[in-house]
Design a protein around this motif. Structure first.
Motif, PDB file in Angstrom:
ATOM      1  N   SER A  18       5.159 -14.298  12.682  1.00 50.42           N
ATOM      2  CA  SER A  18       5.600 -13.315  11.656  1.00 50.42           C
ATOM      3  C   SER A  18       4.699 -13.467  10.525  1.00 50.42           C
ATOM      4  O   SER A  18       4.545 -12.228   9.871  1.00 50.42           O
ATOM      5  N   LEU A  19       4.125 -14.418  10.069  1.00 45.94           N
ATOM      6  CA  LEU A  19       3.019 -14.593   9.185  1.00 45.94           C
ATOM      7  C   LEU A  19       2.077 -13.801   9.499  1.00 45.94           C
ATOM      8  O   LEU A  19       1.367 -13.039   8.897  1.00 45.94           O
ATOM      9  N   SER A  20       1.589 -13.881  10.559  1.00 47.75           N
ATOM     10  CA  SER A  20       0.533 -13.181  11.070  1.00 47.75           C
ATOM     11  C   SER A  20       0.495 -11.739  11.269  1.00 47.75           C
ATOM     12  O   SER A  20      -0.569 -11.140  10.584  1.00 47.75           O
ATOM     13  N   TYR A  21       1.399 -11.297  11.782  1.00 49.83           N
ATOM     14  CA  TYR A  21       1.534  -9.881  11.831  1.00 49.83           C
ATOM     15  C   TYR A  21       1.775  -9.124  10.414  1.00 49.83           C
ATOM     16  O   TYR A  21       1.544  -8.075  10.143  1.00 49.83           O
ATOM     17  N   SER A  22       2.590  -9.904   9.564  1.00 46.54           N
ATOM     18  CA  SER A  22       2.686  -9.605   8.472  1.00 46.54           C
ATOM     19  C   SER A  22       1.425  -9.467   7.553  1.00 46.54           C
ATOM     20  O   SER A  22       1.067  -8.318   6.762  1.00 46.54           O
ATOM     21  N   ILE A  23       0.340 -10.375   7.682  1.00 47.61           N
ATOM     22  CA  ILE A  23      -0.717 -10.139   6.993  1.00 47.61           C
ATOM     23  C   ILE A  23      -1.704  -9.207   7.625  1.00 47.61           C
ATOM     24  O   ILE A  23      -2.395  -8.335   6.894  1.00 47.61           O
ATOM     25  N   ILE A  24      -1.549  -8.936   8.891  1.00 49.69           N
ATOM     26  CA  ILE A  24      -2.311  -7.848   9.491  1.00 49.69           C
ATOM     27  C   ILE A  24      -1.820  -6.593   8.950  1.00 49.69           C
ATOM     28  O   ILE A  24      -2.621  -5.683   8.730  1.00 49.69           O
ATOM     29  N   ALA A  25      -0.461  -6.229   8.689  1.00 50.95           N
ATOM     30  CA  ALA A  25       0.058  -5.180   8.496  1.00 50.95           C
ATOM     31  C   ALA A  25      -0.394  -4.792   6.885  1.00 50.95           C
ATOM     32  O   ALA A  25      -0.841  -3.606   6.604  1.00 50.95           O
ATOM     33  N   TRP A  26      -0.310  -5.545   6.117  1.00 50.64           N
ATOM     34  CA  TRP A  26      -0.751  -5.425   4.678  1.00 50.64           C
ATOM     35  C   TRP A  26      -2.298  -5.454   4.414  1.00 50.64           C
ATOM     36  O   TRP A  26      -2.704  -4.488   3.839  1.00 50.64           O
ATOM     37  N   ALA A  27      -2.898  -6.269   5.297  1.00 53.60           N
ATOM     38  CA  ALA A  27      -4.506  -6.356   5.144  1.00 53.60           C
ATOM     39  C   ALA A  27      -4.948  -5.155   5.802  1.00 53.60           C
ATOM     40  O   ALA A  27      -6.142  -4.508   5.043  1.00 53.60           O
ATOM     41  N   THR A  28      -4.402  -4.635   6.937  1.00 55.48           N
ATOM     42  CA  THR A  28      -5.136  -3.432   7.577  1.00 55.48           C
ATOM     43  C   THR A  28      -4.720  -2.107   6.718  1.00 55.48           C
ATOM     44  O   THR A  28      -5.699  -1.346   6.423  1.00 55.48           O
ATOM     45  N   SER A  29      -3.671  -2.160   5.985  1.00 57.80           N
ATOM     46  CA  SER A  29      -3.372  -1.048   5.191  1.00 57.80           C
ATOM     47  C   SER A  29      -4.311  -0.850   4.159  1.00 57.80           C
ATOM     48  O   SER A  29      -4.825   0.098   3.630  1.00 57.80           O
ATOM     49  N   ALA A  30      -4.434  -2.150   3.484  1.00 54.47           N
ATOM     50  CA  ALA A  30      -5.474  -2.397   2.330  1.00 54.47           C
ATOM     51  C   ALA A  30      -6.768  -1.849   2.604  1.00 54.47           C
ATOM     52  O   ALA A  30      -7.479  -1.066   1.940  1.00 54.47           O
ATOM     53  N   HIS A  31      -7.237  -2.204   3.888  1.00 55.10           N
ATOM     54  CA  HIS A  31      -8.646  -1.996   4.334  1.00 55.10           C
ATOM     55  C   HIS A  31      -8.756  -0.296   4.506  1.00 55.10           C
ATOM     56  O   HIS A  31      -9.749   0.220   4.402  1.00 55.10           O
ATOM     57  N   LYS A  32      -7.751   0.364   4.933  1.00 56.43           N
ATOM     58  CA  LYS A  32      -7.721   1.701   5.552  1.00 56.43           C
ATOM     59  C   LYS A  32      -7.860   2.648   4.094  1.00 56.43           C
ATOM     60  O   LYS A  32      -8.688   3.654   4.238  1.00 56.43           O
ATOM     61  N   GLY A  33      -7.226   1.839   3.177  1.00 61.54           N
ATOM     62  CA  GLY A  33      -7.372   2.709   1.701  1.00 61.54           C
ATOM     63  C   GLY A  33      -6.258   3.825   1.661  1.00 61.54           C
ATOM     64  O   GLY A  33      -5.616   3.843   2.700  1.00 61.54           O
ATOM     65  N   VAL A  34      -6.065   4.283   0.479  1.00 63.22           N
ATOM     66  CA  VAL A  34      -5.024   5.143   0.088  1.00 63.22           C
ATOM     67  C   VAL A  34      -5.210   6.497   0.856  1.00 63.22           C
ATOM     68  O   VAL A  34      -6.447   6.924   0.752  1.00 63.22           O
ATOM     69  N   ILE A  35      -4.207   7.203   1.605  1.00 69.58           N
ATOM     70  CA  ILE A  35      -4.511   8.146   2.327  1.00 69.58           C
ATOM     71  C   ILE A  35      -4.732   9.302   1.585  1.00 69.58           C
ATOM     72  O   ILE A  35      -4.332   9.294   0.413  1.00 69.58           O
ATOM     73  N   PRO A  36      -5.365  10.499   1.956  1.00 69.65           N
ATOM     74  CA  PRO A  36      -5.519  11.569   1.360  1.00 69.65           C
ATOM     75  C   PRO A  36      -4.266  12.237   0.934  1.00 69.65           C
ATOM     76  O   PRO A  36      -3.451  12.369   1.677  1.00 69.65           O
ATOM     77  N   ASP A  37      -4.310  12.916  -0.455  1.00 76.29           N
ATOM     78  CA  ASP A  37      -3.110  13.554  -0.728  1.00 76.29           C
ATOM     79  C   ASP A  37      -1.803  12.786  -0.636  1.00 76.29           C
ATOM     80  O   ASP A  37      -0.772  13.210  -0.484  1.00 76.29           O
ATOM     81  N   VAL A  38      -1.818  11.412  -0.829  1.00 74.14           N
ATOM     82  CA  VAL A  38      -0.660  10.330  -0.914  1.00 74.14           C
ATOM     83  C   VAL A  38       0.249  11.027  -1.872  1.00 74.14           C
ATOM     84  O   VAL A  38      -0.215  11.282  -2.959  1.00 74.14           O
ATOM     85  N   SER A  39       1.575  10.725  -1.642  1.00 76.19           N
ATOM     86  CA  SER A  39       2.578  11.249  -2.353  1.00 76.19           C
ATOM     87  C   SER A  39       3.538   9.986  -2.532  1.00 76.19           C
ATOM     88  O   SER A  39       3.989   9.383  -1.661  1.00 76.19           O
ATOM     89  N   TYR A  40       3.841   9.751  -3.921  1.00 72.36           N
ATOM     90  CA  TYR A  40       5.038   8.840  -4.096  1.00 72.36           C
ATOM     91  C   TYR A  40       6.211   9.566  -4.744  1.00 72.36           C
ATOM     92  O   TYR A  40       7.242   8.901  -5.043  1.00 72.36           O
ATOM     93  N   GLY A  41       6.505  10.734  -4.417  1.00 74.26           N
ATOM     94  CA  GLY A  41       7.768  11.336  -4.714  1.00 74.26           C
ATOM     95  C   GLY A  41       8.706  11.316  -3.769  1.00 74.26           C
ATOM     96  O   GLY A  41       8.595  10.329  -2.698  1.00 74.26           O
ATOM     97  N   PRO A  42       9.774  12.047  -4.008  1.00 72.37           N
ATOM     98  CA  PRO A  42      11.080  11.836  -3.072  1.00 72.37           C
ATOM     99  C   PRO A  42      10.691  12.012  -1.657  1.00 72.37           C
ATOM    100  O   PRO A  42       9.905  13.215  -1.360  1.00 72.37           O
ATOM    101  N   ARG A  43      11.269  11.696  -0.618  1.00 74.16           N
ATOM    102  CA  ARG A  43      10.983  12.034   0.732  1.00 74.16           C
ATOM    103  C   ARG A  43      11.519  13.201   1.117  1.00 74.16           C
ATOM    104  O   ARG A  43      11.207  14.051   1.942  1.00 74.16           O
ATOM    105  N   ALA A  44      13.003  13.367   0.657  1.00 77.94           N
ATOM    106  CA  ALA A  44      13.713  14.485   0.903  1.00 77.94           C
ATOM    107  C   ALA A  44      13.354  15.861  -0.039  1.00 77.94           C
ATOM    108  O   ALA A  44      12.921  15.288  -1.111  1.00 77.94           O
ATOM    109  N   SER A  45      13.603  16.750   0.351  1.00 80.91           N
ATOM    110  CA  SER A  45      13.619  18.018  -0.657  1.00 80.91           C
ATOM    111  C   SER A  45      14.733  18.481  -1.344  1.00 80.91           C
ATOM    112  O   SER A  45      14.638  19.347  -2.041  1.00 80.91           O
ATOM    113  N   THR A  46      15.996  17.580  -1.079  1.00 82.64           N
ATOM    114  CA  THR A  46      17.024  18.089  -1.815  1.00 82.64           C
ATOM    115  C   THR A  46      17.499  16.892  -2.296  1.00 82.64           C
ATOM    116  O   THR A  46      17.351  15.625  -2.072  1.00 82.64           O
ATOM    117  N   THR A  47      18.322  17.022  -3.704  1.00 79.78           N
ATOM    118  CA  THR A  47      18.900  15.712  -4.195  1.00 79.78           C
ATOM    119  C   THR A  47      19.919  14.997  -3.171  1.00 79.78           C
ATOM    120  O   THR A  47      19.906  13.858  -3.473  1.00 79.78           O
TER     121      THR A  47
END
Length: 447
Positions: free
Chosen positions: A193-222
């Motif tokens: 559990s500790l190993s794959y958690s480290i891989i998950a966040w470390a690989t994400s960090a190494h990948k870098g922020v994806i192009p056109d990343v958005s932190y807005g709402p997932r849905a299009s309606t309220t």
């Protein structure tokens, strides 16, 4: 003389009943062995806590947003650590008696019958629900390993078959007799559990922020965003679920008046919760930061490169959920076997265990294959079942047993946890059911 004889008969009957009860406890998987220590406590708790839930935290963050997401995860960590401490302290709250199972503590507070009806259905929903989700998680991870290893050149294989492959392991492991006997499996799962958690966040960090990343709402309606928010609360609740097996884990630790079990148990819990923090917060925050609202409900499904590392992470996930499945299954086996022996009058035997445990594995496999909605089931079980047993039921038991002074700090803290827990239980399943219904519209059975 007659009264004396009747008294003697009653005493002999009581002694015989106590002897039968002791023999049964020596056979049941939770109380069969008391050779545990704080190390056992630590990795059993890590195995029980860190699982499929951590992989869904970035997705939950995308539904909650930065501010609410961080607050909800941090509050859940604090509240559940507090309620876990309460459970550890209540294990031997009555001198000379140990509450080895969650329902036994409930019976002490609510009465023999009412305690069973209040605690057992909730605990079973948590444990059986978790095992179903782990069936789905194991199958999805095996499919991901297959697809990445083939580089798209192999024939596609249905997820259903991978769930069956994952389940086949449990048709063997489920016949280990007791919680102590799965110690090595649980230790391996905790490390994974500790190993794959480290891989998950470390690989994400190494990948870098994806192009056109958005932190807005997932849905299009309220409306969609409100339901997503509620569903995310259930996802977070699912991630903090160790309470449902904590008394059973503590039951494996020896206890004497000079050395009660709560001290080594609490030491193990603190270490486990530090590991939980090291897993949860980096995965949730880095995963959301990199993928934004496009992150999938299992962070590893959002990662494809480097292929060998993602394959390794999914192998770790499979090993971990194998151990977690067993940790959650053992209390269910304990309840089943106790019911079959005490109520149905079966003789305790290997045959009884083989049949009952095999049927349980088959049931969780069948439901997992039939309804493989990872995100929706995570949220539904998290809100409807995990919130009571992890967030507020320990507080209710504490108020009933310890009776803190009204309007004292302890009284206020417990009531705040109860109010938040009840709100979570009522709101989270609403969003989860909506997501399951949406997924079901395009779903093909056994695909």
């Amino acid at each position: 003389m007659e009264i004396k004889n009747n008294g003697g008969d009653w005493q002999k009957s009581s002694e015989a009943t106590a002897e039968v009860e002791t023999d049964l406890n020596n056979w049941l998987p939770i109380t069969q062995s008391r050779n545990g220590n704080w190390q056992y406590s630590a990795f059993h708790n890590v195995t029980a806590m860190v699982g499929a839930g951590v992989l869904g935290l970035p997705f939950a963050m995308s539904q909650l947003g930065w501010g609410p997401g961080v607050v909800v995860i941090a509050l859940s960590w604090i509240i559940t650590l507090y309620t876990l401490w309460q459970m550890v302290e209540m294990h031997e709250v009555v001198p000379g008696k140990r509450f080895d199972r969650y329902h036994e503590l409930g019976q002490h507070v609510f009465g023999e019958k009412m305690g069973l009806w209040i605690v057992v259905p909730q605990q079973l929903m948590v444990e059986v629900g978790t095992d179903i989700v782990y069936m789905i998680t194991g199958g999805n991870s095996l499919k991901k390993i297959h697809d990445l290893a083939c580089h798209g050149s192999c024939k596609s294989i249905k997820t259903t078959y991978f769930i069956m492959i994952f389940a086949s392991v449990h048709f063997f492991l489920s016949h280990l007799p007791s919680l102590d006997s799965i110690t090595l499996v649980s230790l391996a799962a905790a490390v994974m559990s500790l190993s794959y958690s480290i891989i998950a966040w470390a690989t994400s960090a190494h990948k870098g922020v994806i192009p056109d990343v958005s932190y807005g709402p997932r849905a299009s309606t309220t409306t969609g965003n409100v339901f997503n928010f509620l569903s995310a609360l259930g996802n977070v609740a699912f991630a903090f679920a160790g309470h449902n097996v904590v008394l059973e884990i503590q039951a494996t630790i020896p206890s004497t008046p000079d050395r009660p079990s709560n001290k080594p148990m609490w030491k193990g819990v603190v270490i486990a919760y530090l590991i939980v923090a090291l897993c949860y917060f980096p995965v949730a925050l880095v995963g959301y930061f990199v993928f934004g609202n496009s992150v999938q409900d299992n962070i590893l499904l959002s990662l494809d490169r480097p292929a060998w590392l993602i394959i390794l992470a999914n192998i770790f996930v499979v090993i971990h959920v194998i151990g977690s499945y067993q940790v959650y299954a053992m209390p269910v086996f304990d309840m089943m076997e106790c019911f079959l022996v005490k109520k149905m009058k079966f003789k305790p035997s290997r045959c009884l265990r083989f049949v009952s445990r095999s049927l349980y594995v088959a049931l969780t496999m069948f439901v997992g294959m039939t309804l493989p909605f990872f995100g929706g089931l995570l949220s539904f079980f998290g809100g409807f079942a995990f919130a009571p047993t992890s967030y507020y039921l320990p507080c209710i038991l504490w108020l009933a047993i310890k009776k803190p002074k009204r309007f004292s700090l302890s009284w206020f803290v417990n009531w705040i946890c109860i109010i938040l827990g009840v709100a979570l239980m009522l709101l989270a399943p609403i969003g989860a059911l909506r997501n399951i219904i949406i997924q079901a519209k395009t779903f093909k059975f056994y695909n």
